[in-house]
Design an enzyme around this catalytic site. Sequence first.
Site, mmCIF file in Angstrom:
data_model
loop_
_atom_site.group_PDB
_atom_site.id
_atom_site.type_symbol
_atom_site.label_atom_id
_atom_site.label_comp_id
_atom_site.label_asym_id
_atom_site.label_seq_id
_atom_site.Cartn_x
_atom_site.Cartn_y
_atom_site.Cartn_z
ATOM 1 N N ARG A 146 0.840 -1.201 0.017
ATOM 2 C CA ARG A 146 0.000 -0.060 -0.123
ATOM 3 C C ARG A 146 0.927 1.204 0.073
ATOM 4 N NH1 ARG A 146 -2.379 -3.297 4.230
ATOM 5 N NH2 ARG A 146 -4.617 -3.974 3.428
ATOM 6 N N LYS A 170 -2.566 -2.122 7.802
ATOM 7 C CA LYS A 170 -3.970 -1.751 8.359
ATOM 8 C C LYS A 170 -4.052 -2.662 9.896
ATOM 9 C CE LYS A 170 -6.554 0.032 4.467
ATOM 10 N NZ LYS A 170 -7.820 -0.213 3.770
ATOM 11 N N HIS A 237 -2.041 2.564 -6.124
ATOM 12 C CA HIS A 237 -2.841 1.416 -5.906
ATOM 13 C C HIS A 237 -3.172 0.741 -7.044
ATOM 14 C CE1 HIS A 237 -4.727 -0.004 -2.163
ATOM 15 N NE2 HIS A 237 -5.583 -0.345 -2.695
ATOM 16 N N ARG A 240 -0.583 -2.094 -6.988
ATOM 17 C CA ARG A 240 -0.964 -3.051 -5.995
ATOM 18 C C ARG A 240 -1.921 -3.960 -6.507
ATOM 19 N NH1 ARG A 240 -1.555 -4.448 -0.426
ATOM 20 N NH2 ARG A 240 -3.914 -4.428 0.381
ATOM 21 N N HIS A 263 -5.201 -8.685 3.575
ATOM 22 C CA HIS A 263 -6.775 -8.662 3.646
ATOM 23 C C HIS A 263 -7.337 -9.224 4.984
ATOM 24 C CE1 HIS A 263 -7.349 -7.282 -0.898
ATOM 25 N NE2 HIS A 263 -6.769 -6.419 -0.151
ATOM 26 N N TYR A 272 -10.252 -9.840 -7.245
ATOM 27 C CA TYR A 272 -9.293 -10.226 -8.242
ATOM 28 C C TYR A 272 -9.746 -11.446 -8.975
ATOM 29 C CZ TYR A 272 -6.669 -6.564 -5.796
ATOM 30 O OH TYR A 272 -6.403 -5.465 -5.395
#
Length: 299
Positions: A146, A170, A237, A240, A263, A272
């Site tokens: 990220r 995150k 992004h 990414r 994630h 995806y």
Amino acid sequence: MQTDLDAYLEHLRSARQLSAHSLDGYRRDLHKLLGYCAQQHIASWNELHGRHLRQLIAELHRKGRSSRSLARLLSSVRGFYRYLNQEGHCQHDPATGLSAPKGERRLPRLLDTDRAMQLLDGGVEDDFIAHRDQAMLELFYSSGLRLSELVGLNLDQLDLAAGLVRVLGKGNKVRELPVGRKAREALQTWLPLRALANPADGAVFIGQQGRRLGARAVQLRVRQAGVRELGQHLHPHMLRHSFASHLLESSQDLRSVQELLGHADIGTTQIYTHLDFQHLAKVYDQAHPRAKRKQDTDT
């Protein structure tokens, strides 16, 4: 009804101390509800029921209101009715069990493999900025970082000998990611140049004054690389997304891609699989003899 609505908005302002922006959102949503009640000759909040709300949501949906906007409206109604119930004005919530229509999920934009190679395999000038930018681009695409993870990256998080980078993602979750050969080579070229700039701290990516690059500076450099090498808009992004899609296309290992991206929910990673299916569908349309369009018509 207007009196109850005004009292609730004042409650949000004084007791809940909502921002002016949030308060305006509640006001707009609930005034739409009040207008609907007037049209339907509903004289009190007790008379509003789920069937009325379903009708209102369906009407707004037909007029093009987004799923997100309708979900916010329902959230505003639920909050309002919680207040009415607490104040003893009502004993029900017409929004119970209702949800907004699902909107079309927007697929992320990405580079195909050829475009990614075109971006990264272009000539690199022999100077500080060019080698730094090349190392950033390679690391974005190699490891799926990220923007915040790349900006916050420090030297002690890199282990080029082992081909690993440790990032803080995150939720303050740490994960270790592989660093590909091309990215390691770009970093090995960049780091000696970085050392000559008298770095202010341990940041991997710095400007010529030695200070850590900020997110906007990185976004600008990526955008300029996209225009220069590809003639298109490019943002971090997108690299990414390209990393994830190309890896999934080759490996078909959704769980591993989830881990690499950091994630928490595999549902986020499943976007995806839709991208991969789009690619397969395009190949099918171009290659399958029963899918090809006729190039000329029979007479």
